[in-house]
Design a protein around this motif. Structure first.
Motif, PDB file in Angstrom:
ATOM      1  N   PHE A 539      22.987  -6.740  13.686  1.00 17.54           N
ATOM      2  CA  PHE A 539      22.564  -8.338  13.816  1.00 17.54           C
ATOM      3  C   PHE A 539      23.578  -9.371  14.123  1.00 17.54           C
ATOM      4  O   PHE A 539      23.383 -10.457  14.686  1.00 17.54           O
ATOM      5  N   LYS A 540      24.491  -9.166  13.379  1.00 20.22           N
ATOM      6  CA  LYS A 540      25.840 -10.325  13.380  1.00 20.22           C
ATOM      7  C   LYS A 540      26.430 -10.212  14.902  1.00 20.22           C
ATOM      8  O   LYS A 540      26.455 -11.462  15.434  1.00 20.22           O
ATOM      9  N   LYS A 541      26.275  -9.132  15.445  1.00 18.22           N
ATOM     10  CA  LYS A 541      26.956  -9.309  16.923  1.00 18.22           C
ATOM     11  C   LYS A 541      25.975  -9.931  17.874  1.00 18.22           C
ATOM     12  O   LYS A 541      26.117 -10.574  18.658  1.00 18.22           O
ATOM     13  N   ASP A 542      24.618  -9.522  17.819  1.00 20.50           N
ATOM     14  CA  ASP A 542      23.398 -10.150  18.399  1.00 20.50           C
ATOM     15  C   ASP A 542      23.496 -11.725  18.236  1.00 20.50           C
ATOM     16  O   ASP A 542      23.341 -12.396  19.091  1.00 20.50           O
ATOM     17  N   LEU A 543      23.873 -12.159  16.833  1.00 17.95           N
ATOM     18  CA  LEU A 543      23.686 -13.573  16.826  1.00 17.95           C
ATOM     19  C   LEU A 543      24.810 -14.270  17.297  1.00 17.95           C
ATOM     20  O   LEU A 543      24.745 -15.297  18.163  1.00 17.95           O
ATOM     21  N   ASP A 544      26.062 -13.679  17.153  1.00 16.01           N
ATOM     22  CA  ASP A 544      27.094 -14.250  17.980  1.00 16.01           C
ATOM     23  C   ASP A 544      27.041 -14.465  19.480  1.00 16.01           C
ATOM     24  O   ASP A 544      27.243 -15.165  20.357  1.00 16.01           O
ATOM     25  N   ASN A 545      26.307 -13.249  20.301  1.00  8.98           N
ATOM     26  CA  ASN A 545      26.101 -13.145  21.554  1.00  8.98           C
ATOM     27  C   ASN A 545      25.174 -14.336  22.023  1.00  8.98           C
ATOM     28  O   ASN A 545      25.087 -14.917  23.035  1.00  8.98           O
ATOM     29  N   LEU A 547      24.429 -17.027  20.511  1.00  2.00           N
ATOM     30  CA  LEU A 547      25.370 -18.488  20.236  1.00  2.00           C
ATOM     31  C   LEU A 547      25.988 -18.749  21.523  1.00  2.00           C
ATOM     32  O   LEU A 547      26.213 -19.856  21.589  1.00  2.00           O
ATOM     33  N   LYS A 548      26.438 -17.718  22.108  1.00  4.00           N
ATOM     34  CA  LYS A 548      27.664 -17.860  23.242  1.00  4.00           C
ATOM     35  C   LYS A 548      26.758 -18.010  24.505  1.00  4.00           C
ATOM     36  O   LYS A 548      27.296 -18.843  25.290  1.00  4.00           O
ATOM     37  N   SER A 549      25.758 -17.338  24.543  1.00  3.40           N
ATOM     38  CA  SER A 549      25.024 -16.977  25.775  1.00  3.40           C
ATOM     39  C   SER A 549      23.599 -16.934  26.047  1.00  3.40           C
ATOM     40  O   SER A 549      22.859 -16.824  26.929  1.00  3.40           O
ATOM     41  N   ARG A 550      22.954 -17.297  24.809  1.00  2.00           N
ATOM     42  CA  ARG A 550      21.375 -17.304  24.457  1.00  2.00           C
ATOM     43  C   ARG A 550      21.007 -15.966  25.007  1.00  2.00           C
ATOM     44  O   ARG A 550      19.846 -15.761  25.514  1.00  2.00           O
ATOM     45  N   ALA A 551      21.707 -14.779  24.998  1.00  5.06           N
ATOM     46  CA  ALA A 551      21.267 -13.532  24.971  1.00  5.06           C
ATOM     47  C   ALA A 551      21.565 -12.784  24.059  1.00  5.06           C
ATOM     48  O   ALA A 551      22.664 -13.081  23.406  1.00  5.06           O
ATOM     49  N   PRO A 552      20.808 -11.609  23.563  1.00  4.98           N
ATOM     50  CA  PRO A 552      19.685 -11.337  24.322  1.00  4.98           C
ATOM     51  C   PRO A 552      18.255 -12.045  24.163  1.00  4.98           C
ATOM     52  O   PRO A 552      18.286 -12.873  23.029  1.00  4.98           O
ATOM     53  N   VAL A 553      17.447 -11.987  25.119  1.00  2.18           N
ATOM     54  CA  VAL A 553      16.187 -12.980  25.106  1.00  2.18           C
ATOM     55  C   VAL A 553      15.501 -12.509  23.989  1.00  2.18           C
ATOM     56  O   VAL A 553      14.745 -13.467  23.448  1.00  2.18           O
ATOM     57  N   ALA A 609      21.790 -23.481  21.588  1.00  2.13           N
ATOM     58  CA  ALA A 609      21.405 -22.340  21.177  1.00  2.13           C
ATOM     59  C   ALA A 609      21.311 -22.414  19.350  1.00  2.13           C
ATOM     60  O   ALA A 609      20.250 -21.601  19.108  1.00  2.13           O
ATOM     61  N   HIS A 610      22.404 -23.120  18.906  1.00  2.19           N
ATOM     62  CA  HIS A 610      22.223 -23.244  17.680  1.00  2.19           C
ATOM     63  C   HIS A 610      20.725 -23.868  17.101  1.00  2.19           C
ATOM     64  O   HIS A 610      20.137 -23.338  16.089  1.00  2.19           O
TER      65      HIS A 610
END
Length: 754
Positions: A539-545, A547-553, A609-610
């Motif tokens: 979940f932390k990994k998806d959150l960081d992704n 915030l950086k690229s608005r993915a995964p959708v 994204a935030h």
């Protein structure tokens, strides 16, 4: 179940002990043989419930009692005869039910892992550590100390094994990650924790046999010392008499071995406590006379311990002194826990409180030999108080709070030093207190004893706010994380703290421009690793992704399911995860905006994204979840700093962009309920609410919920009058008077605390 309970009680009255012990054995074996990880059927759930109820019924004082029942359960649980016995799921059920002596179980499991190359034992230890210490962050009854030897053995295996199992390496990594937010994680070989726990084990061990005559020798010696200490000739200057007494101890063989010294301290503590209990039943004594007689015994014992600690080893060797002190504190703590379990409602706090506080004062005397171990004394006391936290010894909670809030203890722990070494440990003690109070406060179960403890807690926070505001500033996150959402005044006391070198701008200043305040360019210090609370790692990994690229959708659509843990009202959401997510996203947003050389404001925080995450939470969560989410934001509205400014803008932006009036009403509620309680009020809360009702952009006065009831409307109008009118000399003093009132209240309660 009532029939089973009555049969067990009848059996005990008929002294059919063997039959009752056999029932315990069958119950434990039934769990070990039948419980597996994937048990989800109703029948199996009912089976486990019945087993636990049978064993809990035996804890009734009319049956075996808690101590003996737990001892028998632990014995059968640790009787590792074959692979069937290493059932971590059965062990976890019994531990969570409060049916296991964890100190005994811990030592047994550690010894079995060391003596036998049995993977089942190691796997059992790994699963218990993960389930009880790492995954269950809300657990207030089990801490790392209860499984100290198990963890030490796991670390040893992981360090020395050529190819340690991946599961072992993972749990060690998770423990290290978890310990970043746990302040009592002593891993030093021979450190304070192991000696304190050895002292507790000495008391709790039911199989020990003292050498013949040791009890009589101890009784004679302690009585002799009490007479020496209280004699008019010796008085308080007992140092000279001490050398003579040590010779007597030598003559009686007490100082021959470490084991004999430990047994002497255990027996001495028990004898002194028993003397106090007998004194307290004396009908001819009351009030000061009763306390004075009790103190004659206890203070003499404390003085003996202090002198032994002071003179143990040579003057330059502090290790021996520290180890002896930790052992004694462990013994006193063990006696307290055992006494608490056996006497139940008849338990008395007085002897233990007196021993702890007087020993602390003795060891903090201005002497060079004691000043050399000053920090170690503080550390040892914090470890001991953590072990004796209210959730473990509820009958000791008032004395515990008196110890924690004592002016000398608090002053030494929170003294402003470059390292601020004691702050983290003291913060954990307050968290222990908040965790104990939380279930009562959350359910508004404020019986008189809980009300007294709650009021005492508020007074301690008041002292901290006045004398150590930086401490509350630094640890506000960890405190608010465990305080129930409905404890508004308690939270306000913490969030109102601001550094003493800061002068707060008057929030009632007309046209106050928060954007141009110099203070909002600086971030506050948050001494909690809140990012580590965002779990699982995927979940932390998806959150960081995102915030950086608005993915995964799919991240936003899955966000609510990641936060929700049950369907039970009031318990639906993982509050620690919610709090960590909000602060983490906010801090990332501030860094992102600063990275563009911009300042957070209503325009720069939008369309990112935030803000996508925050708006999604505001819209997608139900009423309960949204309330918790908005409270997480409001917890950051404190003194002027970058977090306060960003989250103030965020809350106002969510209000302005809300797609339903229900969201705007909840935002208003979260702000207003924090303002209508007694002062003090956080500065950031005031400036946010004033901006909301004054700025025509938000059209606050046009909303239906403002006019839904005459009382609510009058309340809003009253607040508005104080914000809209031109600043007069009287209004200019409003905020100053708030602090004057606060100071007056502080000095009024100081006498109640000390």
């Amino acid at each position: 179940m009532l029939v089973i309970r009555d049969l067990l009680i009848t059996a005990m009255h008929n002294r059919e002990l063997v039959s009752t012990v056999a029932i315990i054995q069958k119950c434990v074996e039934a769990l070990q043989e039948n419980v597996t990880q994937n048990d989800s059927e109703h029948v199996m759930h009912r089976f486990k419930e019945i087993i636990i109820r049978v064993l809990k019924s035996l804890q009734d004082p009319r049956a075996l009692g808690q101590q003996m029942t737990n001892a028998k359960v632990t014995r059968f649980l640790t009787d590792f005869r074959d692979d069937m016995r290493f059932n971590e799921h059965a062990a976890e059920i019994l531990i969570r039910a409060g049916l296991v002596n964890l100190s005994t179980f811990d030592v047994a499991l550690a010894q079995y892992m060391e003596s036998t190359p049995n993977c089942r034992a190691m796997n059992m230890a790994i699963m218990l550590v993960q389930n009880l210490l790492v995954d269950d962050r809300t657990n207030q009854f089990i801490s790392e100390h209860e499984l100290y030897h198990t963890i030490e053995t796991l670390i040893k295996i992981n360090t020395h094994a050529r190819q340690p199992p991946e599961s072992l390496s993972n749990i060690i990594d998770m423990l290290k990650h978890h310990q970043e937010n746990t302040f009592f994680s002593d891993r030093t070989p021979g450190g304070p924790t192991v000696h304190i726990h050895n002292g507790i084990l000495q008391v709790r061990a039911t199989h020990y046999e003292d050498p013949p005559g040791l009890m009589e020798k101890t009784d004679y010696l302690i009585r002799e010392w009490i007479n020496i200490y209280n004699s008019q000739a010796t008085g308080r200057d007992s140092t000279k008499a001490f050398s003579i007494f040590v010779h007597q101890m030598n003559m009686n063989g007490i100082l021959k071995t470490d084991d004999l010294i430990t047994r002497f301290f255990r027996l001495s503590t028990q004898l002194c406590v028993e003397t106090v209990y007998r004194t307290m039943t004396d009908q001819s004594l009351s009030g000061n006379h009763l306390r004075s007689k009790c103190y004659n015994t206890l203070d003499a014992f404390v003085r003996l311990v202090a002198l032994l600690v002071k003179h143990s080893g040579d003057s330059s060797n502090t290790t021996t002194k520290i180890h002896l002190l930790n052992k004694v504190l462990g013994i006193v703590a063990g006696c307290l826990l055992q006494d608490h379990e056996q006497r139940l409602a008849e338990f008395q706090q007085l002897p233990y409180h007196r021993i702890f506080i007087m020993l602390f004062l003795e060891l903090n005397a201005p002497e060079p030999v004691l000043e050399a171990i000053n920090y170690h004394v503080l550390t040892a006391y914090c470890h001991t108080l953590h072990i004796l936290r209210p959730s473990k010894a509820a009958g000791f909670c008032y004395a515990w709070l008196e110890l924690v809030s004592h002016r000398i203890f608090m002053g030494r722990m929170l003294a402003v030093t470059p390292q601020q070494k004691g702050w983290a440990m003291y913060a954990q003690l307050l968290i222990d207190l908040f965790k104990y109070l939380a279930p009562f406060l959350r359910n508004a179960e404020l019986a008189k004893p809980v009300t007294m403890l709650y009021k005492g807690t508020l007074r301690v926070l008041l002292v901290l706010l006045h004398d150590f505001p930086e401490f509350l500033c630094d640890y506000h996150y960890g405190f608010c994380d465990v305080i129930p959402p409905n404890c508004i005044q308690m939270r306000n006391l913490i969030l109102s703290a601001f550094p003493r070198n800061m002068r707060l701008p008057d929030p009632f200043t007309p046209n106050l421009k928060v954007d141009i305040l110099q203070e909002i360019t600086f971030g506050p210090r948050v001494l909690n690793n809140f990012a580590s609370l965002i779990t699982p790692l995927s979940f932390k990994k998806d959150l960081d992704n995102y915030l950086k690229s608005r993915a995964p959708v799919t991240f936003l659509s899955d966000l609510r399911s990641n936060l929700q843990v049950s369907q039970e009202p009031g318990m639906r959401y993982n509050i620690p995860l919610m709090n960590a997510l909000v602060l983490y996203v906010g801090t990332q947003a501030i860094s992102y905006i600063r990275g563009k050389s911009l300042t957070p404001n209503m325009s720069t925080i939008a369309h990112s994204a935030h803000m996508d995450i925050f708006q999604n939470l505001a819209v997608d969560l139900d009423t309960e979840g949204r309330y918790l989410f908005l409270n997480s934001i409001a917890n950051q509205l404190r003194y002027p700093n970058s977090h306060t400014h960003y989250f103030s803008c965020t809350l106002l932006y969510l209000f302005a962009e809300a797609n339903t009036e229900a969201i705007q009403e909840q935002i208003t509620r979260v702000l207003l309920e924090r303002l209508i309680v007694n002062r003090p009020h956080p500065w950031g809360l005031l400036i946010t609410f004033i901006e909301l009702i004054k700025n025509p952009t938000y059209k606050f006065w046009s909303h239906e919920f403002v006019h839904c009831a005459s009382e609510i409307e009058k309340l809003f109008e009253s607040v508005a009058r104080s914000c809209f009118v031109q600043k007069t000399a009287v209004q200019a003093e409003v905020y100053t008077n708030m602090m004057i009132d606060f100071n007056a209240f502080y000095f009024a309660v100081m006498g109640c605390l000390f």
